[in-house]
Scaffold this motif. Structure first.
Motif, PDB file in Angstrom:
ATOM      1  N   LEU A  10       0.748  -1.141  -0.226  1.00 31.17           N
ATOM      2  CA  LEU A  10       0.052  -0.137   0.224  1.00 31.17           C
ATOM      3  C   LEU A  10       1.128   1.710  -0.288  1.00 31.17           C
ATOM      4  CD1 LEU A  10      -3.014   1.706   0.852  1.00 31.17           C
ATOM      5  CD2 LEU A  10      -2.572   1.144   2.999  1.00 31.17           C
ATOM      6  N   LYS A  11       0.569   1.839  -0.655  1.00 27.12           N
ATOM      7  CA  LYS A  11       0.889   3.370  -0.855  1.00 27.12           C
ATOM      8  C   LYS A  11      -0.163   4.715  -1.205  1.00 27.12           C
ATOM      9  CE  LYS A  11       4.096   6.816  -3.700  1.00 27.12           C
ATOM     10  NZ  LYS A  11       4.760   6.451  -5.021  1.00 27.12           N
ATOM     11  N   THR A  12       0.399   5.391   0.218  1.00 28.84           N
ATOM     12  CA  THR A  12      -0.814   6.138   0.315  1.00 28.84           C
ATOM     13  C   THR A  12      -0.899   7.712   1.153  1.00 28.84           C
ATOM     14  OG1 THR A  12      -3.126   6.708   1.566  1.00 28.84           O
ATOM     15  CG2 THR A  12      -1.354   5.088   2.565  1.00 28.84           C
ATOM     16  N   THR A  13      -1.123   8.029   0.837  1.00 25.11           N
ATOM     17  CA  THR A  13      -1.125   9.892   1.898  1.00 25.11           C
ATOM     18  C   THR A  13      -0.371   9.609   3.167  1.00 25.11           C
ATOM     19  OG1 THR A  13      -2.871  10.678   1.771  1.00 25.11           O
ATOM     20  CG2 THR A  13      -2.479  10.495  -0.302  1.00 25.11           C
ATOM     21  N   PRO A  14      -0.522  10.857   3.700  1.00 20.36           N
ATOM     22  CA  PRO A  14      -0.106  11.590   5.068  1.00 20.36           C
ATOM     23  C   PRO A  14      -1.239  11.038   5.922  1.00 20.36           C
ATOM     24  CG  PRO A  14       1.597  12.876   4.324  1.00 20.36           C
ATOM     25  CD  PRO A  14       0.677  11.724   3.096  1.00 20.36           C
ATOM     26  N   PHE A  15      -3.001  11.416   5.370  1.00 14.97           N
ATOM     27  CA  PHE A  15      -3.429  12.042   5.418  1.00 14.97           C
ATOM     28  C   PHE A  15      -4.673  10.607   6.262  1.00 14.97           C
ATOM     29  CE2 PHE A  15      -8.751  12.337   4.232  1.00 14.97           C
ATOM     30  CZ  PHE A  15      -9.020  12.681   6.188  1.00 14.97           C
ATOM     31  N   ALA A  16      -3.989   9.879   4.979  1.00 17.32           N
ATOM     32  CA  ALA A  16      -5.352   8.138   4.688  1.00 17.32           C
ATOM     33  C   ALA A  16      -3.756   7.164   6.124  1.00 17.32           C
ATOM     34  CB  ALA A  16      -5.168   7.675   3.571  1.00 17.32           C
ATOM     35  N   LEU A  17      -2.891   7.513   6.050  1.00 17.88           N
ATOM     36  CA  LEU A  17      -1.981   6.644   7.287  1.00 17.88           C
ATOM     37  C   LEU A  17      -2.951   7.088   8.474  1.00 17.88           C
ATOM     38  CD1 LEU A  17       0.779   6.453   5.249  1.00 17.88           C
ATOM     39  CD2 LEU A  17      -0.640   5.363   5.675  1.00 17.88           C
ATOM     40  N   THR A  18      -2.652   8.704   8.654  1.00 24.76           N
ATOM     41  CA  THR A  18      -3.616   9.075  10.329  1.00 24.76           C
ATOM     42  C   THR A  18      -4.672   8.788  10.740  1.00 24.76           C
ATOM     43  OG1 THR A  18      -1.784  11.210   9.865  1.00 24.76           O
ATOM     44  CG2 THR A  18      -3.557  11.622  11.372  1.00 24.76           C
ATOM     45  N   ALA A  19      -5.190   8.158   9.713  1.00 21.28           N
ATOM     46  CA  ALA A  19      -6.951   8.690   9.854  1.00 21.28           C
ATOM     47  C   ALA A  19      -7.608   6.908   9.348  1.00 21.28           C
ATOM     48  CB  ALA A  19      -8.063   9.280   8.504  1.00 21.28           C
ATOM     49  N   THR A  20      -6.480   5.962   8.852  1.00 24.99           N
ATOM     50  CA  THR A  20      -6.727   4.737   9.170  1.00 24.99           C
ATOM     51  C   THR A  20      -5.765   3.209  10.009  1.00 24.99           C
ATOM     52  OG1 THR A  20      -6.860   4.913   6.781  1.00 24.99           O
ATOM     53  CG2 THR A  20      -7.162   2.650   6.938  1.00 24.99           C
ATOM     54  N   GLU A  21      -6.244   2.761  10.364  1.00 22.99           N
ATOM     55  CA  GLU A  21      -6.041   1.973  11.897  1.00 22.99           C
ATOM     56  C   GLU A  21      -5.968   0.661  11.355  1.00 22.99           C
ATOM     57  OE1 GLU A  21      -4.807   3.025  14.938  1.00 22.99           O
ATOM     58  OE2 GLU A  21      -5.982   4.966  14.190  1.00 22.99           O
ATOM     59  N   PRO A  22      -4.355   0.182  11.500  1.00 19.67           N
ATOM     60  CA  PRO A  22      -4.049  -1.057  10.611  1.00 19.67           C
ATOM     61  C   PRO A  22      -4.733  -2.265  11.752  1.00 19.67           C
ATOM     62  CG  PRO A  22      -2.826   0.329  12.308  1.00 19.67           C
ATOM     63  CD  PRO A  22      -3.317   0.810  11.929  1.00 19.67           C
ATOM     64  N   THR A  23      -4.538  -3.573  11.052  1.00 16.91           N
ATOM     65  CA  THR A  23      -5.381  -4.354  12.418  1.00 16.91           C
ATOM     66  C   THR A  23      -5.052  -5.752  11.887  1.00 16.91           C
ATOM     67  OG1 THR A  23      -7.100  -5.592  10.663  1.00 16.91           O
ATOM     68  CG2 THR A  23      -7.543  -3.304  11.976  1.00 16.91           C
ATOM     69  N   ASP A  24      -5.380  -7.025  12.972  1.00 14.81           N
ATOM     70  CA  ASP A  24      -4.540  -8.317  12.704  1.00 14.81           C
ATOM     71  C   ASP A  24      -5.003  -8.741  11.703  1.00 14.81           C
ATOM     72  OD1 ASP A  24      -2.781  -7.967  14.974  1.00 14.81           O
ATOM     73  OD2 ASP A  24      -4.220  -8.457  16.633  1.00 14.81           O
ATOM     74  N   ALA A  25      -6.210  -8.679  11.263  1.00 11.46           N
ATOM     75  CA  ALA A  25      -6.348  -8.957   9.997  1.00 11.46           C
ATOM     76  C   ALA A  25      -6.557  -8.983   8.375  1.00 11.46           C
ATOM     77  CB  ALA A  25      -8.707  -8.627   9.926  1.00 11.46           C
ATOM     78  N   MET A  26      -5.080  -7.701   8.570  1.00 11.25           N
ATOM     79  CA  MET A  26      -4.748  -7.202   7.493  1.00 11.25           C
ATOM     80  C   MET A  26      -3.696  -8.074   7.095  1.00 11.25           C
ATOM     81  SD  MET A  26      -4.620  -3.103   8.304  1.00 11.25           S
ATOM     82  CE  MET A  26      -5.984  -2.097   7.809  1.00 11.25           C
ATOM     83  N   SER A  27      -2.973  -8.001   5.416  1.00 12.37           N
ATOM     84  CA  SER A  27      -2.403  -8.569   5.247  1.00 12.37           C
ATOM     85  C   SER A  27      -0.646  -8.331   4.488  1.00 12.37           C
ATOM     86  CB  SER A  27      -2.455  -9.884   4.078  1.00 12.37           C
ATOM     87  OG  SER A  27      -3.619 -10.531   4.463  1.00 12.37           O
ATOM     88  N   LEU A  28      -0.550  -6.849   5.296  1.00 12.06           N
ATOM     89  CA  LEU A  28      -0.117  -6.097   4.638  1.00 12.06           C
ATOM     90  C   LEU A  28       1.209  -6.188   4.880  1.00 12.06           C
ATOM     91  CD1 LEU A  28      -1.209  -2.524   6.188  1.00 12.06           C
ATOM     92  CD2 LEU A  28      -0.882  -3.397   3.430  1.00 12.06           C
TER      93      LEU A  28
END
Length: 571
Positions: free
Chosen positions: A236-254
């Motif tokens: 995933l490549k995204t913006t500072p805003f999106a990274l600030t507003a979104t919370e990572p979870t254990d269900a992600m495969s990042l």
């Protein structure tokens, strides 16, 4: 080997792997290759070598097919967004001579190459033929695409970018991000932003799967979180805003997350490096997409600020010292601060203007682009400071707001910060006399002020420190500083204050941003300064204390002492 050669190799070696996934299903590399070949044949039959084609900027597999097909056919392309104004799209079409546009009618449909619509300046189905400007002739065959800047100067500029440097830049991404056939990239960037090109090409050259979804699935926060989980996104490549507003979870495969499009904050590194390798990226529209990309960052290595990383692609850099900072860096440090200059083959051809081509070359003909970004080189790494055109001058001092924002974000509990120069008074003719720091976080304005006083020179500490629930952002993902200023003034007019104490506290809170100011506080300890003291006096006179003066504010041990003086003078 070009990027299209790499993609062709992947198609041949792994035809049944998934190349593009949409809500309608998965397109295999074999099917993708067949569609690219069909598009290339259509393009070659209907356009001349070096002729620009348009690609409708819709989030479909057809748009990706058209991008790769245009590069394969040696036809430069420009993305055209139907949501943009007709005037803007007409400028793109007529200035580049676009006679054909690739469109897709559904997420999984192949692209169609149709005459440019008349409302965009094309001839439609008629015989009218637009010609490319003569300035493009010397570069025919070398241009990969045209992209238009966001227009920070008020007028978007058309940048001509060469195709050849794409290969090395993409290879560097594939290697650093460990992209392989098991990887799944979310196509996040708008197609009119050049960030989409890296997402698409690092995925397809490595035999990975590109996930292409509508914007309704990409909204930062819970929507983006659900998308990352549901589609098993690894890159995933995204913006500072999106990274600030979104919370990572254990269900992600990042596996790899990149910050791009704006300054990266320490809180973002702390949050996302806990679930994936986190990288910071830097690039400018006037070069081949990305110039700097960090390896995996650890929060302990980003306590002061977040490094931009190592050079990627075929480019180098220089730092042009600022006139007032030639020699040593700020505060006598061993840093070198100045304007970042990008050199080398990755530098774009230049701006296409009404007068012709404004080439990005120095006096000796070498590729050379002044970014307008202030950076600092220290301990072997580059750090972003601020845009040169965003430097502020407040009360005689020239300041880099980015330096102050970065300092604020060093404090645990501060998520993001934005610094502006404003007037203490909410009137159009008031002088700019206040440095204002808006911040999102859990710490109090008092705590943040104490931190800034510890790490910055006194003249850099903002007069007003204003806590907000969330910062406001523009359509392009940038902090909307104008909206922040408007919101502060609109919310800073209290009503119902009846006692002298309440009246004074109301005024001081508005001038400092400290909402819990009490009568035991000294005006200058909570952020007051000489400029705001004058405003305070004027406000108190408006409230009826006509004899109050700046000396009364200076002599008062605390606000209670000031109120007592005012009470003695009468209201």
């Amino acid at each position: 080997m070009s990027v299209t050669d790499e993609i062709a190799r992947t198609i041949q070696e792994h035809p049944e792997r998934g190349a593009i996934e949409t809500v309608d299903g998965v397109l295999s590399y074999r099917e993708f290759g067949e569609r690219v070949e069909a598009f290339v044949a259509r393009v070659e039959a209907l356009t001349a070598p070096g002729e620009f084609i348009g690609i409708e900027a819709t989030r479909t597999s057809g748009s990706v097919v058209a991008l790769v097909g245009a590069l394969r056919a040696g036809r430069p392309f420009v993305f055209i967004d139907p949501r943009d104004s007709e005037a803007s799209n007409k400028t793109k079409v007529t200035s580049l001579g676009v006679n054909r546009v690739a469109t897709s009618t559904a997420p999984s449909h192949p692209p169609e190459l149709v005459p440019t619509p008349t409302e965009w300046g094309g001839g439609g189905a008629g015989a009218r033929h637009l010609r490319a400007p003569a300035a493009l002739a010397p570069h025919r065959g070398g241009i990969g695409y045209a992209i238009h800047t966001s227009g920070s100067t008020g007028q978007p500029k058309c940048v001509l970018v060469r195709a050849e440097p794409l290969a090395r830049m993409v290879q560097d991404h594939v290697r650093t991000l460990e992209v392989n056939h098991r990887s799944r990239t979310l196509q996040f960037a708008r197609l009119t932003f050049d960030g989409c090109i890296t997402e698409i090409l690092w995925t397809l050259t490595a035999g990975a799967c590109l996930v292409v979804l509508g914007e309704e699935a990409l909204s930062p926060g819970t929507v983006l979180r659900t998308t990352l989980e549901r589609f098993g996104i690894t890159h995933l490549k995204t913006t500072p805003f999106a990274l600030t507003a979104t919370e990572p979870t254990d269900a992600m495969s990042l596996e790899h997350v990149l910050n791009g499009g704006g300054a990266c904050r320490q809180s973002v590194v702390r949050k996302w490096s806990s679930v994936a390798a986190f990288h910071n990226a830097y690039g400018t529209t006037e070069t081949t997409v990305c110039n700097l990309l960090s390896g995996a960052l650890h929060p302990d290595d980003c306590t002061e600020s977040v490094p931009l990383g190592a050079m990627v692609g075929d480019c180098g850099y220089d730092i042009l010292p600022l006139p007032e900072q030639a020699g040593d860096g700020p505060s006598g440090s061993r840093a070198t601060r100045g304007e970042l200059i990008i050199t080398g083959e990755s530098v774009a051809i230049g701006y296409l203007t009404e007068r012709g081509l404004d080439a990005f070359v120095d006096d000796d003909g070498n590729r050379f682009y002044r970014t307008g970004d202030i950076v600092e080189h220290r301990e072997g790494q580059l750090f972003f400071v601020e845009r040169l055109d965003r430097q502020l001058k407040v009360r005689g001092y020239r300041l880099d707001p980015g330096e102050i924002e970065s300092a604020a974000c060093r404090l645990g509990g501060v998520v993001e910060a934005a610094v502006t120069a404003e007037s203490h008074e909410d009137t159009g003719d008031s002088p700019v006399d206040a440095l204002v720091c808006y911040y999102q976080g859990t710490v109090s304005p008092r705590t943040l002020r104490a931190h800034l006083e510890d790490v910055l020179d006194a003249y850099k500490v903002p007069s007003v420190i204003h806590q907000v629930e969330t910062l406001r952002y523009t359509r392009n993902g940038k902090v909307d500083r104008d909206a922040l200023g408007a919101s502060r003034h609109s919310s800073s007019h209290p009503g119902g204050s009846v006692t002298p104490e309440e009246r004074v506290l109301d005024v001081v809170r508005r001038l400092t941003g400290v909402d819990d100011v009490s009568l035991d506080d000294n005006f200058f300890d909570v952020g007051g300064d000489s400029a705001s003291a004058v405003v305070l006096v004027n406000k108190l006179k408006d409230l009826g204390w006509m004899d109050v003066g700046v000396r009364d504010v200076l002599r008062a041990e605390n606000l209670k002492d000031l109120v007592d003086q005012l009470r003695d003078q009468g209201v």
